[in-house]
Design an enzyme around this catalytic site. Structure first.
Site, PDB file in Angstrom:
ATOM      1  N   SER A  28      13.719 -71.946  -1.620  1.00 18.89           N
ATOM      2  CA  SER A  28      12.755 -72.867  -0.944  1.00 18.89           C
ATOM      3  C   SER A  28      12.955 -74.318  -1.476  1.00 18.89           C
ATOM      4  O   SER A  28      14.144 -74.641  -1.823  1.00 18.89           O
ATOM      5  CB  SER A  28      11.056 -72.528  -1.256  1.00 18.89           C
ATOM      6  OG  SER A  28      10.401 -73.038  -0.480  1.00 18.89           O
ATOM      7  N   ASN A  29      11.927 -75.202  -1.233  1.00 17.29           N
ATOM      8  CA  ASN A  29      12.182 -76.629  -1.750  1.00 17.29           C
ATOM      9  C   ASN A  29      10.716 -77.058  -2.251  1.00 17.29           C
ATOM     10  O   ASN A  29       9.701 -76.147  -2.281  1.00 17.29           O
ATOM     11  CB  ASN A  29      12.793 -77.471  -0.634  1.00 17.29           C
ATOM     12  CG  ASN A  29      11.741 -77.427   0.676  1.00 17.29           C
ATOM     13  OD1 ASN A  29      10.545 -77.912   0.627  1.00 17.29           O
ATOM     14  ND2 ASN A  29      12.291 -76.700   1.640  1.00 17.29           N
TER      15      ASN A  29
END
Ligand code: C5P
Length: 223
Positions: A28-29
């Site tokens: 993810s981020n």
């Protein structure tokens, strides 16, 4: 400003997406979703009917909006595309994860016990670009892109504006640790094809109000 988007349907994508590796891990981020949620709130306050398609975030929905929760880029694309024909303005604020594992492992990947196996390769493939799927449509809404850049901020933003065929792009420099991502403040430049406007550092809500107002003033008269 209170009625700047009156009678218009607005779709907002927000937050990160999560791409699963195995039952307990994902890629993810750092997106918190805050700027996208504030855009949804400001658009609702400007009189629009707002739908917010959000990746996994820890935020309460703004009052008066419809919220659709998703995890993956694929789910976000499907929820956005199923609503796009009914929307007048699309704010693509989501930080869609660019890569996903080619295969989802059904069982949790074990930590290797043998030091000789201390490296692991996971094959990745790119996710679909949601905003580009929207701008490729014949009967498309007005599309506002967002970008977080660490270098050559304005050049990269102008390139993305053209490449993704956006009507406007809102860019922030995430190399400055006091703005963007998790913080409550942001500093952005709003880039139109023929002009750009730098907004001063302020709360994500105030940024959202100004972006909504600029967009409302730039909308074609037919809307
Ligand atoms: O990640 P990138 O800087 O290319 O994102 C710029 C814009 O494209 C943002 O508005 C983002 O929401 C959108 N985007 C998207 N789908 C992707 C990647 C980015 O809609 N897979």
């Amino acid at each position: 400003m209170p009625h700047a988007l009156k009678n218009l349907s607005v779709l907002v994508s927000a937050g990160p997406t999560q791409e699963r590796i195995d039952p307990v891990r994902f890629i993810s981020n750092r997106s918190s979703g805050k700027q996208g949620f504030e855009i949804a709130r400001a658009a609702e306050e400007a009189g629009a009917k707002v739908t917010l398609v959000s990746g996994p975030v820890n935020l309460k929905s703004p009052a008066g909006i419809e919220r659709v929760n998703v995890h993956t880029a694929e789910e976000m694309k499907s929820e956005v595309m199923s609503r796009i024909d009914k929307c007048d303005v699309f704010f693509a604020v989501a930080a869609v994860t660019d890569f996903r594992p080619r295969k989802l492992l059904e069982q949790k990947l074990k930590r290797p016990t043998d030091l000789a196996q201390s490296e692991l390769t996971i094959q990745l493939q790119t996710t679909d670009d949601i905003v580009q799927a929207v701008t490729a449509k014949h009967d498309r809404p007005y599309v506002v892109g967002f970008a977080a850049e660490t270098n050559d901020v304005l050049k990269n933003a102008r390139d993305k504006l053209m490449r993704k065929n956006l009507d406007v792009i809102v860019v922030n420099d995430v190399s400055d640790p006091t703005i963007g991502f998790e913080g409550d403040e942001n500093q952005v430049t709003v880039v139109f094809p023929g002009s750009e406007l730098e907004l001063e550092k302020q709360s994500k809500y105030k940024i959202a109000q100004q972006v909504v107002e600029l967009v409302a003033n730039a909308l074609p008269r037919s809307l």
